[in-house]
Design a protein around this motif. Structure first.
Motif, PDB file in Angstrom:
ATOM      1  N   PRO A 197       0.823  -1.218   0.000  1.00 20.07           N
ATOM      2  CA  PRO A 197       0.000   0.000   0.000  1.00 20.07           C
ATOM      3  C   PRO A 197       0.857   1.269   0.000  1.00 20.07           C
ATOM      4  O   PRO A 197       1.971   1.276   0.534  1.00 20.07           O
ATOM      5  N   ASN A 198       0.325   2.337  -0.596  1.00 17.38           N
ATOM      6  CA  ASN A 198       1.086   3.588  -0.693  1.00 17.38           C
ATOM      7  C   ASN A 198       1.509   4.113   0.675  1.00 17.38           C
ATOM      8  O   ASN A 198       2.569   4.706   0.814  1.00 17.38           O
ATOM      9  N   SER A 199       0.657   3.867   1.696  1.00 13.78           N
ATOM     10  CA  SER A 199       0.950   4.365   3.042  1.00 13.78           C
ATOM     11  C   SER A 199       2.234   3.755   3.604  1.00 13.78           C
ATOM     12  O   SER A 199       2.860   4.313   4.500  1.00 13.78           O
ATOM     13  N   PHE A 200       2.625   2.632   3.054  1.00 17.61           N
ATOM     14  CA  PHE A 200       3.841   1.939   3.483  1.00 17.61           C
ATOM     15  C   PHE A 200       5.074   2.828   3.353  1.00 17.61           C
ATOM     16  O   PHE A 200       6.048   2.651   4.068  1.00 17.61           O
ATOM     17  N   PHE A 201       5.019   3.787   2.414  1.00 15.33           N
ATOM     18  CA  PHE A 201       6.189   4.616   2.142  1.00 15.33           C
ATOM     19  C   PHE A 201       6.173   5.937   2.889  1.00 15.33           C
ATOM     20  O   PHE A 201       6.940   6.847   2.579  1.00 15.33           O
ATOM     21  N   GLY A 202       5.298   6.010   3.902  1.00 18.75           N
ATOM     22  CA  GLY A 202       5.181   7.228   4.696  1.00 18.75           C
ATOM     23  C   GLY A 202       6.473   7.612   5.393  1.00 18.75           C
ATOM     24  O   GLY A 202       6.704   8.790   5.690  1.00 18.75           O
ATOM     25  N   PHE A 203       7.342   6.645   5.639  1.00 16.55           N
ATOM     26  CA  PHE A 203       8.582   6.902   6.381  1.00 16.55           C
ATOM     27  C   PHE A 203       9.637   7.606   5.535  1.00 16.55           C
ATOM     28  O   PHE A 203      10.642   8.097   6.059  1.00 16.55           O
ATOM     29  N   LEU A 204       9.439   7.664   4.213  1.00 18.11           N
ATOM     30  CA  LEU A 204      10.478   8.210   3.338  1.00 18.11           C
ATOM     31  C   LEU A 204      10.629   9.719   3.511  1.00 18.11           C
ATOM     32  O   LEU A 204       9.663  10.408   3.797  1.00 18.11           O
ATOM     33  N   PRO A 205      11.841  10.241   3.283  1.00 20.96           N
ATOM     34  CA  PRO A 205      12.022  11.696   3.298  1.00 20.96           C
ATOM     35  C   PRO A 205      11.156  12.359   2.229  1.00 20.96           C
ATOM     36  O   PRO A 205      10.740  11.705   1.269  1.00 20.96           O
ATOM     37  N   LYS A 206      10.909  13.661   2.381  1.00 21.24           N
ATOM     38  CA  LYS A 206       9.845  14.293   1.582  1.00 21.24           C
ATOM     39  C   LYS A 206      10.028  14.251   0.061  1.00 21.24           C
ATOM     40  O   LYS A 206       9.079  14.094  -0.662  1.00 21.24           O
ATOM     41  N   ASN A 207      11.289  14.391  -0.439  1.00 16.47           N
ATOM     42  CA  ASN A 207      11.366  14.354  -1.902  1.00 16.47           C
ATOM     43  C   ASN A 207      11.689  12.961  -2.460  1.00 16.47           C
ATOM     44  O   ASN A 207      12.175  12.812  -3.564  1.00 16.47           O
ATOM     45  N   TRP A 208      11.349  11.929  -1.675  1.00 13.03           N
ATOM     46  CA  TRP A 208      11.377  10.571  -2.168  1.00 13.03           C
ATOM     47  C   TRP A 208       9.959  10.102  -2.398  1.00 13.03           C
ATOM     48  O   TRP A 208       9.023  10.678  -1.874  1.00 13.03           O
ATOM     49  N   SER A 209       9.809   9.033  -3.131  1.00  6.38           N
ATOM     50  CA  SER A 209       8.489   8.469  -3.361  1.00  6.38           C
ATOM     51  C   SER A 209       8.672   6.994  -3.678  1.00  6.38           C
ATOM     52  O   SER A 209       9.787   6.514  -3.855  1.00  6.38           O
ATOM     53  N   LYS A 210       7.533   6.293  -3.756  1.00  8.44           N
ATOM     54  CA  LYS A 210       7.485   4.906  -4.204  1.00  8.44           C
ATOM     55  C   LYS A 210       8.283   4.773  -5.510  1.00  8.44           C
ATOM     56  O   LYS A 210       9.097   3.887  -5.684  1.00  8.44           O
ATOM     57  N   TRP A 211       8.025   5.708  -6.401  1.00  9.70           N
ATOM     58  CA  TRP A 211       8.683   5.730  -7.698  1.00  9.70           C
ATOM     59  C   TRP A 211      10.200   5.839  -7.552  1.00  9.70           C
ATOM     60  O   TRP A 211      10.965   5.177  -8.250  1.00  9.70           O
ATOM     61  N   GLY A 212      10.661   6.666  -6.594  1.00  8.94           N
ATOM     62  CA  GLY A 212      12.094   6.833  -6.360  1.00  8.94           C
ATOM     63  C   GLY A 212      12.744   5.544  -5.875  1.00  8.94           C
ATOM     64  O   GLY A 212      13.859   5.205  -6.283  1.00  8.94           O
ATOM     65  N   VAL A 213      12.021   4.816  -5.026  1.00  9.98           N
ATOM     66  CA  VAL A 213      12.540   3.540  -4.515  1.00  9.98           C
ATOM     67  C   VAL A 213      12.679   2.548  -5.679  1.00  9.98           C
ATOM     68  O   VAL A 213      13.698   1.867  -5.819  1.00  9.98           O
ATOM     69  N   PHE A 214      11.642   2.496  -6.519  1.00 11.47           N
ATOM     70  CA  PHE A 214      11.678   1.604  -7.681  1.00 11.47           C
ATOM     71  C   PHE A 214      12.849   1.958  -8.600  1.00 11.47           C
ATOM     72  O   PHE A 214      13.612   1.096  -9.021  1.00 11.47           O
ATOM     73  N   TYR A 215      12.984   3.261  -8.869  1.00  9.27           N
ATOM     74  CA  TYR A 215      14.056   3.719  -9.750  1.00  9.27           C
ATOM     75  C   TYR A 215      15.429   3.342  -9.176  1.00  9.27           C
ATOM     76  O   TYR A 215      16.311   2.886  -9.916  1.00  9.27           O
ATOM     77  N   ALA A 216      15.591   3.520  -7.876  1.00 13.02           N
ATOM     78  CA  ALA A 216      16.866   3.151  -7.235  1.00 13.02           C
ATOM     79  C   ALA A 216      17.144   1.664  -7.423  1.00 13.02           C
ATOM     80  O   ALA A 216      18.279   1.263  -7.731  1.00 13.02           O
ATOM     81  N   LEU A 217      16.101   0.829  -7.275  1.00 14.38           N
ATOM     82  CA  LEU A 217      16.290  -0.618  -7.466  1.00 14.38           C
ATOM     83  C   LEU A 217      16.673  -0.936  -8.917  1.00 14.38           C
ATOM     84  O   LEU A 217      17.500  -1.814  -9.169  1.00 14.38           O
ATOM     85  N   VAL A 218      16.086  -0.202  -9.871  1.00 12.22           N
ATOM     86  CA  VAL A 218      16.435  -0.411 -11.282  1.00 12.22           C
ATOM     87  C   VAL A 218      17.911  -0.059 -11.511  1.00 12.22           C
ATOM     88  O   VAL A 218      18.641  -0.796 -12.196  1.00 12.22           O
ATOM     89  N   MET A 219      18.375   1.048 -10.911  1.00 11.11           N
ATOM     90  CA  MET A 219      19.771   1.442 -11.082  1.00 11.11           C
ATOM     91  C   MET A 219      20.710   0.423 -10.425  1.00 11.11           C
ATOM     92  O   MET A 219      21.785   0.130 -10.948  1.00 11.11           O
ATOM     93  N   ILE A 220      20.291  -0.136  -9.288  1.00  6.33           N
ATOM     94  CA  ILE A 220      21.105  -1.174  -8.636  1.00  6.33           C
ATOM     95  C   ILE A 220      21.146  -2.427  -9.527  1.00  6.33           C
ATOM     96  O   ILE A 220      22.195  -3.053  -9.686  1.00  6.33           O
ATOM     97  N   LEU A 221      20.010  -2.770 -10.126  1.00  3.96           N
ATOM     98  CA  LEU A 221      19.987  -3.911 -11.049  1.00  3.96           C
ATOM     99  C   LEU A 221      20.931  -3.673 -12.237  1.00  3.96           C
ATOM    100  O   LEU A 221      21.645  -4.582 -12.662  1.00  3.96           O
ATOM    101  N   LEU A 222      20.938  -2.436 -12.767  1.00  3.79           N
ATOM    102  CA  LEU A 222      21.852  -2.125 -13.871  1.00  3.79           C
ATOM    103  C   LEU A 222      23.308  -2.266 -13.427  1.00  3.79           C
ATOM    104  O   LEU A 222      24.154  -2.797 -14.153  1.00  3.79           O
ATOM    105  N   THR A 223      23.593  -1.788 -12.214  1.00  4.10           N
ATOM    106  CA  THR A 223      24.938  -1.927 -11.655  1.00  4.10           C
ATOM    107  C   THR A 223      25.313  -3.409 -11.537  1.00  4.10           C
ATOM    108  O   THR A 223      26.463  -3.788 -11.753  1.00  4.10           O
ATOM    109  N   TRP A 224      24.315  -4.213 -11.217  1.00  2.56           N
ATOM    110  CA  TRP A 224      24.543  -5.647 -11.070  1.00  2.56           C
ATOM    111  C   TRP A 224      25.002  -6.316 -12.382  1.00  2.56           C
ATOM    112  O   TRP A 224      25.710  -7.320 -12.356  1.00  2.56           O
TER     113      TRP A 224
END
Lengths: 265, 265
Positions: free
Chosen positions: A67-94
């Motif tokens: 659920p979207n509420s799960f990401f309430g702990f993130l700093p203000k200029n982060w989002s669900k989308w930012g977490v996904f994007y970070a994982l994509v960049m880590i996958l590319l690094t992999w």
């Protein structure tokens, strides 16, 4: 056949109470089926689950599902989308760290699958939890269309089917079955929205059922296309007699996001 | 060498005024380089550009690249993300309609590339346009790190390089060059942030430059990895003597999103 029925009964005995209960129960169910779904993609690609690849792909999938509420702990200029994007960049690094054992193409499949599976199952829970009363009936609205379409396509096709629909992808489907399924789905939806408290404009919902029945059949064909591409018959074995989670939810993954859009969820 | 210099001069003559002007000029530049970037992925995969595949992939890429304000016309429960997701679902549908000529794996590559390229170039414009004064200097902060890292890695590597960094992916890079590049990038950044009006805490930015220099080198290696996978030397030919847009912006695509995050953009 007996195995098929037993599986269906057991699955419904788990599924129905969870749908009715909603809340965290369906959040957990959605996360579970999404995780099984992404694992089936790995099995189809014949790749092992105890791996960095799978861990990252499963996290990317669950990022969309929870659920979207799960990401309430993130700093203000982060989002669900930012977490996904970070994982994509880590996958590319992999791809580099694994010395191209995991390739750019592999990462592409993981990213696509995590979007498709993760978002689809997100709406399973999000539609149910969108409203304490309407939520359940809105989710059943989606299932009524999917189940009616599936069953009617099979039955009409068996009785009247002559012209192959899309033989290169799915050899047994017929135009008669497909068109009959849409008509029957619209009729059954018309009855359903007049009986169940779904909220919203009834006429619009009946018109929507026409497009949702087509979208459901498209979801079915998409899954057939990639199973054919990977050369497998079933996506998995978790549901004996029915195949895998992706086999059972192929139409649903296409239909749920559209239903959410229709109800403004 | 002469060709290389001419290209660089012409490119800078276009690039620098656009950076300074900002606004819609850099929005258009970002969209242009993103579109060229995704076309280079198609060329590497040896797929034609006059196709449904490319049209959809280019739209998916540009969805991420264009400024967020571009989507102001959308109904309230839609978003940039919703548009992207719709394009992904249309691409999946295309696997069926093209009769698996476009496969699930192909769509995976398009979706991954559109995310990676589209988001990277989005921040080229978004950082510049984040503030009328600081914007330009924040963007140059990113370029200072990327250019210093690239140049220093080459020069230190040439002079002191003995131990291969990651020979299976990029045979000529050395640990000496890589570590030297990070040290020099941190020093140059320390000078830069004390001279240029970037805003923000100087110490944090100098510490960040350490990680950004590593991220830039990782972007470089990621691009080497997929070029190696596709068996090409350059991603394209748009910049004679320099290769393609992805060859020139490989590090930048990794660095810009992190710089945006640091400045809260």
């Amino acid at each position: 056949m007996k195995q098929r029925v037993i599986t269906a009964v057991v699955a419904l005995l788990i599924f129905i109470p969870v749908l009715v209960a909603g809340g965290m129960w369906i959040d957990w169910l959605a996360a579970f089926v999404a995780a099984v779904g992404i694992s089936e993609v790995f099995l189809m690609k014949k790749q092992i689950l105890v791996s960095v690849d799978f861990t990252l792909a499963a996290l990317a999938t669950l990022t969309w599902t929870v659920p979207n509420s799960f990401f309430g702990f993130l700093p203000k200029n982060w989002s669900k989308w930012g977490v996904f994007y970070a994982l994509v960049m880590i996958l590319l690094t992999w791809t580099v760290l694994s010395k191209n054992k995991t390739t750019f193409d592999d990462i592409g499949v993981y990213v696509l699958s995590s979007l498709y599976i993760g978002t689809g199952f997100h709406y399973l829970a999000a539609i149910r939890n969108s409203d304490p009363v309407y939520g359940l009936w809105r989710l059943l609205f989606a299932f009524v269309i999917v189940w009616t379409t599936d069953t009617a396509a099979y039955m009409v096709g068996r009785k009247f089917g002559k012209h192959k629909l899309w033989p290169v992808i799915s050899p047994s489907k017929t135009w008669e079955g497909s068109i009959g399924a849409v008509i029957i789905a619209v009729i059954v939806t018309a009855i359903y929205v007049n009986l169940a408290p779904v909220g919203g404009d009834k006429t619009s919902l009946i018109i929507a059922s026409f497009f949702l029945s087509i979208a459901g059949q498209m979801g079915d064909l998409v899954e057939s296309a990639y199973k054919r591409f990977y050369g497998v018959k079933d996506s998995g074995k978790i549901l004996p007699g029915h195949g895998g989670i992706l086999d059972r939810f192929d139409s649903t993954l296409f239909v749920l996001p559209i239903v959410a859009l229709i109800f403004g969820i």
